[in-house]
Design a protein around this motif. Structure first.
Motif, PDB file in Angstrom:
ATOM      1  N   SER A 104      48.179  25.559 -25.741  1.00 46.77           N
ATOM      2  CA  SER A 104      47.350  24.383 -26.023  1.00 46.77           C
ATOM      3  C   SER A 104      47.952  23.211 -25.244  1.00 46.77           C
ATOM      4  N   ARG A 105      47.192  22.144 -25.161  1.00 47.81           N
ATOM      5  CA  ARG A 105      47.753  20.977 -24.484  1.00 47.81           C
ATOM      6  C   ARG A 105      48.912  20.399 -25.293  1.00 47.81           C
ATOM      7  N   ILE A 117      44.934  25.839 -21.849  1.00 51.26           N
ATOM      8  CA  ILE A 117      43.577  26.354 -22.059  1.00 51.26           C
ATOM      9  C   ILE A 117      42.774  25.280 -22.765  1.00 51.26           C
ATOM     10  N   GLY A 166      41.763  22.241 -19.316  1.00 52.02           N
ATOM     11  CA  GLY A 166      42.620  23.308 -18.798  1.00 52.02           C
ATOM     12  C   GLY A 166      41.760  24.464 -18.334  1.00 52.02           C
ATOM     13  N   GLY A 192      50.149  29.026 -33.834  1.00 48.53           N
ATOM     14  CA  GLY A 192      50.593  27.638 -33.987  1.00 48.53           C
ATOM     15  C   GLY A 192      49.708  26.649 -33.258  1.00 48.53           C
ATOM     16  N   SER A 217      46.209  24.291 -33.762  1.00 47.56           N
ATOM     17  CA  SER A 217      45.392  23.791 -34.873  1.00 47.56           C
ATOM     18  C   SER A 217      43.901  24.051 -34.675  1.00 47.56           C
ATOM     19  N   HIS A 239      40.496  22.288 -27.425  1.00 44.05           N
ATOM     20  CA  HIS A 239      41.091  23.609 -27.190  1.00 44.05           C
ATOM     21  C   HIS A 239      40.016  24.696 -27.315  1.00 44.05           C
ATOM     22  N   ILE A 255      46.983  32.679 -35.942  1.00 50.23           N
ATOM     23  CA  ILE A 255      48.170  32.698 -36.808  1.00 50.23           C
ATOM     24  C   ILE A 255      48.548  31.237 -37.044  1.00 50.23           C
ATOM     25  N   GLY A 284      50.395  32.313 -42.054  1.00 49.95           N
ATOM     26  CA  GLY A 284      51.812  32.650 -42.127  1.00 49.95           C
ATOM     27  C   GLY A 284      52.595  31.953 -41.038  1.00 49.95           C
ATOM     28  N   ASP A 285      53.893  32.208 -41.058  1.00 52.29           N
ATOM     29  CA  ASP A 285      54.804  31.597 -40.095  1.00 52.29           C
ATOM     30  C   ASP A 285      54.821  32.450 -38.822  1.00 52.29           C
ATOM     31  N   LEU A 286      54.467  31.838 -37.712  1.00 42.55           N
ATOM     32  CA  LEU A 286      54.364  32.605 -36.462  1.00 42.55           C
ATOM     33  C   LEU A 286      55.693  33.243 -36.074  1.00 42.55           C
TER      34      LEU A 286
HETATM   35  C1  LIG Z   1      40.212  14.157 -23.322  1.00 43.49           C
HETATM   36  C2  LIG Z   1      41.054  15.184 -24.008  1.00 43.49           C
HETATM   37  C3  LIG Z   1      41.161  16.436 -23.422  1.00 43.49           C
HETATM   38  C4  LIG Z   1      41.929  17.422 -24.069  1.00 43.49           C
HETATM   39  N1  LIG Z   1      42.015  18.658 -23.486  1.00 43.49           N
HETATM   40  C5  LIG Z   1      42.669  19.648 -24.152  1.00 43.49           C
HETATM   41  C6  LIG Z   1      42.719  20.963 -23.626  1.00 43.49           C
HETATM   42  O1  LIG Z   1      42.195  21.266 -22.538  1.00 43.49           O
HETATM   43  N2  LIG Z   1      43.369  21.900 -24.342  1.00 43.49           N
HETATM   44  C7  LIG Z   1      43.970  21.630 -25.544  1.00 43.49           C
HETATM   45  O2  LIG Z   1      44.539  22.558 -26.134  1.00 43.49           O
HETATM   46  N3  LIG Z   1      43.947  20.383 -26.043  1.00 43.49           N
HETATM   47  C8  LIG Z   1      43.341  19.382 -25.364  1.00 43.49           C
HETATM   48  N4  LIG Z   1      43.356  18.119 -25.887  1.00 43.49           N
HETATM   49  C9  LIG Z   1      44.263  17.841 -27.023  1.00 43.49           C
HETATM   50  C10 LIG Z   1      43.685  18.254 -28.359  1.00 43.49           C
HETATM   51  O3  LIG Z   1      42.889  17.202 -28.887  1.00 43.49           O
HETATM   52  C11 LIG Z   1      44.834  18.548 -29.366  1.00 43.49           C
HETATM   53  O4  LIG Z   1      45.667  17.410 -29.465  1.00 43.49           O
HETATM   54  C12 LIG Z   1      45.704  19.734 -28.984  1.00 43.49           C
HETATM   55  O5  LIG Z   1      44.888  20.859 -28.699  1.00 43.49           O
HETATM   56  C13 LIG Z   1      46.644  20.059 -30.134  1.00 43.49           C
HETATM   57  O6  LIG Z   1      47.502  21.087 -29.775  1.00 43.49           O
HETATM   58  P1  LIG Z   1      48.101  22.048 -30.883  1.00 43.49           P
HETATM   59  O7  LIG Z   1      46.994  22.689 -31.646  1.00 43.49           O
HETATM   60  O8  LIG Z   1      49.082  22.928 -30.223  1.00 43.49           O
HETATM   61  O9  LIG Z   1      48.951  21.047 -31.782  1.00 43.49           O
HETATM   62  P2  LIG Z   1      48.736  20.532 -33.305  1.00 43.49           P
HETATM   63  O10 LIG Z   1      47.382  19.960 -33.479  1.00 43.49           O
HETATM   64  O11 LIG Z   1      49.911  19.701 -33.572  1.00 43.49           O
HETATM   65  O12 LIG Z   1      48.785  21.880 -34.137  1.00 43.49           O
HETATM   66  C14 LIG Z   1      49.937  22.629 -34.350  1.00 43.49           C
HETATM   67  C15 LIG Z   1      49.559  23.710 -35.365  1.00 43.49           C
HETATM   68  O13 LIG Z   1      50.663  24.586 -35.528  1.00 43.49           O
HETATM   69  C16 LIG Z   1      50.717  24.962 -36.898  1.00 43.49           C
HETATM   70  N5  LIG Z   1      52.104  25.372 -37.139  1.00 43.49           N
HETATM   71  C17 LIG Z   1      53.231  24.624 -37.134  1.00 43.49           C
HETATM   72  N6  LIG Z   1      54.317  25.389 -37.358  1.00 43.49           N
HETATM   73  C18 LIG Z   1      53.859  26.658 -37.496  1.00 43.49           C
HETATM   74  C19 LIG Z   1      54.492  27.904 -37.753  1.00 43.49           C
HETATM   75  N7  LIG Z   1      55.841  27.994 -37.865  1.00 43.49           N
HETATM   76  N8  LIG Z   1      53.748  29.004 -37.863  1.00 43.49           N
HETATM   77  C20 LIG Z   1      52.387  28.938 -37.761  1.00 43.49           C
HETATM   78  N9  LIG Z   1      51.726  27.794 -37.526  1.00 43.49           N
HETATM   79  C21 LIG Z   1      52.452  26.658 -37.388  1.00 43.49           C
HETATM   80  C22 LIG Z   1      50.298  23.716 -37.653  1.00 43.49           C
HETATM   81  O14 LIG Z   1      49.819  24.056 -38.954  1.00 43.49           O
HETATM   82  C23 LIG Z   1      49.218  23.157 -36.765  1.00 43.49           C
HETATM   83  O15 LIG Z   1      47.931  23.641 -37.128  1.00 43.49           O
HETATM   84  C24 LIG Z   1      42.605  17.134 -25.268  1.00 43.49           C
HETATM   85  C25 LIG Z   1      42.471  15.858 -25.856  1.00 43.49           C
HETATM   86  C26 LIG Z   1      41.711  14.906 -25.233  1.00 43.49           C
HETATM   87  C27 LIG Z   1      41.576  13.567 -25.881  1.00 43.49           C
END
Ligand SMILES: Cc1cc2nc3c(=O)[nH]c(=O)nc-3n(C[C@H](O)[C@H](O)[C@H](O)COP(=O)(O)OP(=O)(O)OC[C@H]3O[C@@H](n4cnc5c(N)ncnc54)[C@H](O)[C@@H]3O)c2cc1C
Length: 326
Positions: A236-237, A251, A255, A267, A269, A274, A287, A305-307
């Motif tokens: 993810s970003r 992705i 992306g 992990g 959201s 995304h 997961i 669960g915990d990844l």
């Molecule tokens: C214009 C614009 C373009 C964007 N383009 C993209 C893009 O192309 N791709 C993209 O991905 N995003 C993009 N984003 C960003 C997007 O909005 C989100 O901020 C991003 O996808 C969040 O990444 P994430 O899910 O990894 O992080 P978070 O939202 O922080 O999520 C992390 C997740 O991990 C889980 N977690 C934490 N610890 C554990 C564990 N031990 N085991 C299991 N689960 C766990 C949490 O519960 C949470 O759900 C863009 C945003 C904007 C404004």
């Protein structure tokens, strides 16, 4: 009605990319009982001509020049325009790849036709070729048909099945000499940031990690699972911004867009940006330790669960299965 259709093949690191065969299959649907012509542009791409024919091209035209060794829109558009002027096709198909996305609008503008971009399916309805493409970041699909002029489309990799390879097929291979001039860009070196192994945008299995992976080392767990499943690692970003991995793995909306048979999101959201890059995957496994995470809304299978516990378990079980299968 039969059309003459030009299909651009893409080679990388000495091999034709899968999307080239998918584009040939798409070209044949547009051509009907017409002719599908593969076009190969590069430094020494003639060696791939036979393979394009085995996948369904009726004949192949190559344009070879040392200045075409690396893609630049200037040089490739000169080469493709020369083929176009000579063949005067009624249809054109490119892969919706980095190259296709860059080159197709330039060619469409030069010849003054519309472009159906990122088609995921091509059907025939009442004698018309109908393209289906995702809109609003994959939330809806639209159907388009072209009633006038050249039918020009790019197709999303991994969506249109290629024809079966027929090694007995043969066809004419010819080449065109094109003077490549007035280049505004010269590529001196290409430094690839992507990991070795399976190409993310064409992978049948993608294991993607998000901010929940917590560190660069955390991605080792994803690499191990990808290795067992013969897949590619994505992100993810959130993970890229946190510097856990390179942006070439990102992705989503800004992306890469992937449509593997199996997408495992660990992990992540499930932000809309995304989902735009992966929600058309055939089977999605999420997961996440938060049962309310948005990713579960698009998942076929959810593991709350915990990844850090789940991923090693999956790797171990798939390893056992692999041992049985082998
Ligand atoms: C214009 C614009 C373009 C964007 N383009 C993209 C893009 O192309 N791709 C993209 O991905 N995003 C993009 N984003 C960003 C997007 O909005 C989100 O901020 C991003 O996808 C969040 O990444 P994430 O899910 O990894 O992080 P978070 O939202 O922080 O999520 C992390 C997740 O991990 C889980 N977690 C934490 N610890 C554990 C564990 N031990 N085991 C299991 N689960 C766990 C949490 O519960 C949470 O759900 C863009 C945003 C904007 C404004």
């Amino acid at each position: 009605m039969g059309r003459k259709v030009l299909v651009l093949g893409e080679a990388r690191e000495g091999q034709l990319r899968n999307v080239s065969f998918e584009a040939i299959a798409a070209g044949k649907k547009i051509a009907g009982d017409g002719e599908t012509i593969g076009v190969l542009i590069g430094e020494s791409v003639g060696k791939h001509a036979e393979e394009l024919i085995q996948y369904g091209a009726d004949r192949v035209i190559t344009v070879e020049d040392v200045q075409l060794a690396q893609y630049t829109s200037d040089a490739y558009s000169q080469a493709f325009m020369a083929v176009l002027d000579e063949e005067k096709p009624e249809g054109i198909v490119f892969g919706h790849t980095a190259l296709g996305k860059d080159l197709s609008p330039k060619i469409a503008a030069k010849i003054g036709v519309g472009l159906v971009s990122d088609a995921t399916s091509i059907e025939e309805e009442a004698g018309e070729v109908v393209f289906i493409r995702p809109i609003y970041s994959g939330k809806a699909f639209e159907k388009l048909s072209v009633r006038d002029g050249i039918v020009f489309a790019t197709i999303r990799p991994n969506n249109i099945a290629p024809l079966e390879q027929d090694k007995a097929r043969s066809g004419e291979v010819s080449s065109i000499e094109v003077p490549i001039t007035n280049l505004r860009t010269i590529i001196k070196e290409v430094v690839r940031k992507t990991s070795k192994g399976v190409d993310l945008s064409e992978a049948k299995v993608v294991i993607a990690g998000g901010r929940g992976v917590k560190s660069e080392e955390g991605f080792d767990l994803l690499n191990e699972l990808a290795e067992v499943l013969g897949g590619a690692v994505g992100a993810s970003r959130g993970a890229c911004d946190a510097d856990y991995c390179n942006y070439s793995l990102q992705i989503g909306q800004t992306g890469k867009v992937v449509t593997p048979d199996l997408y495992i999101a660990a992990g992540i959201s499930g932000a809309i940006q995304h989902l735009a890059g992966m929600s058309n995957s055939k089977v999605i496994v999420a997961i996440n330790k938060d049962p309310e995470a948005n990713i579960f809304k698009v998942a076929d299978y959810g593991i709350v669960g915990d990844l850090f516990e789940v991923l090693p378990m999956l790797t171990e079980e798939f390893e056992k299965l692999r041992a049985v299968v082998n």
